[in-house]
Design a protein around this motif. Sequence first.
Motif, PDB file in Angstrom:
ATOM      1  N   MET A   1      85.785  35.354   4.153  1.00 22.66           N
ATOM      2  CA  MET A   1      86.932  34.558   3.434  1.00 22.66           C
ATOM      3  C   MET A   1      88.527  35.670   2.479  1.00 22.66           C
ATOM      4  N   LYS A   2      89.249  34.325   3.047  1.00 21.67           N
ATOM      5  CA  LYS A   2      90.711  35.828   2.921  1.00 21.67           C
ATOM      6  C   LYS A   2      91.366  35.468   1.619  1.00 21.67           C
ATOM      7  N   ILE A   3      90.877  36.695   1.185  1.00 23.08           N
ATOM      8  CA  ILE A   3      91.982  36.689   0.138  1.00 23.08           C
ATOM      9  C   ILE A   3      93.578  37.060  -0.108  1.00 23.08           C
ATOM     10  N   GLY A   4      93.931  36.283  -0.994  1.00 23.41           N
ATOM     11  CA  GLY A   4      96.024  36.466  -0.997  1.00 23.41           C
ATOM     12  C   GLY A   4      96.183  37.321  -2.168  1.00 23.41           C
ATOM     13  N   PHE A   5      97.417  37.137  -2.548  1.00 23.38           N
ATOM     14  CA  PHE A   5      98.138  38.305  -2.964  1.00 23.38           C
ATOM     15  C   PHE A   5      99.482  38.081  -3.051  1.00 23.38           C
ATOM     16  N   THR A  62      95.668  29.049   2.615  1.00 27.66           N
ATOM     17  CA  THR A  62      94.906  29.350   3.071  1.00 27.66           C
ATOM     18  C   THR A  62      92.903  30.445   2.664  1.00 27.66           C
ATOM     19  N   CYS A  63      93.860  30.645   1.696  1.00 29.02           N
ATOM     20  CA  CYS A  63      92.473  31.679   0.535  1.00 29.02           C
ATOM     21  C   CYS A  63      91.857  30.531  -0.354  1.00 29.02           C
ATOM     22  N   GLY A  64      91.180  31.174  -0.590  1.00 25.85           N
ATOM     23  CA  GLY A  64      89.892  30.740  -1.589  1.00 25.85           C
ATOM     24  C   GLY A  64      89.657  31.545  -2.435  1.00 25.85           C
TER      25      GLY A  64
END
Length: 278
Positions: A1-5, A62-64
């Motif tokens: 899973m992608k993690i976004g900032f 894109t991120c969950g």
Amino acid sequence: MKIGFIGTGSMGTVLIESFIRSGALQPSSVIASNRSKHKADLLAAKYPGLLAVDSNRQVAATCGTIFICVRPLVFKQVVDEIKPYVTPDTTVISITSPVLLRHLESSLPCKVAKVIPSITNGVLSGAALCIYGERMSEEDRGSLEWLVGMIGKPVRVSEQHTRVTSDISSCGPAFLAYFVQKLVDAAVHVAGLPQEEATRLASEMVLGTGKLLTAGGYTPESLRQRVAVPGGIIEAGLELMERELDTTFIRLLEATHAKYDEDVEKVDQQFGSGTHTQ
């Protein structure tokens, strides 16, 4: 899973680097955006695999899980940008204390939480405050606390205590560093101790004291009583501080609370939430 900032300023960068350094996240799982993309690009260059993107929308699409690491008065703009791209399964996490859960839950259709980090998380230590919205299940909370627990100690607090707990865990390092600097300056001024030596001694003292108050089993009061001999040198110093600093820390917290209330009111106006109540 992608993690976004979203936001790679001071605390956003601390979080990204700490998560990667601790092994909680691989660079390839991180996507970052920043108003000035150059800052995100620097992180991408430092951590190959980390993706720096041009817009907050790309992060949201894109991120969950998305950490929003921007200043309070920028928050509404970011929320409006990402709202069309988040789903009920998305988790949005604010690290900005004046942005309240009700601001987020009324504006986004997803799960929301707040994590208030500390600069101490940069050395994989210290507390990170965790505050949860109603849509966060216990499983969601446990997953987030596992992640946060890789860089510090997750501590659940109620939102009404956000400010005072942040004063201790997040602002405290700056307040303590100020005290240490004044102690160093006094040692240089009164006794001519070299600045570098005084700083090294003071820093080791803070490290050791922290260990005594955690692993050593002392409370601040019991440690003070253990060290101070009646009628001795330490007691003389403590008596002076008691006289001179009697109301200083109360006034310190009153100042931070006043600034917090001012910021919450401004955020309220942006979100159209009316008068701040907690």
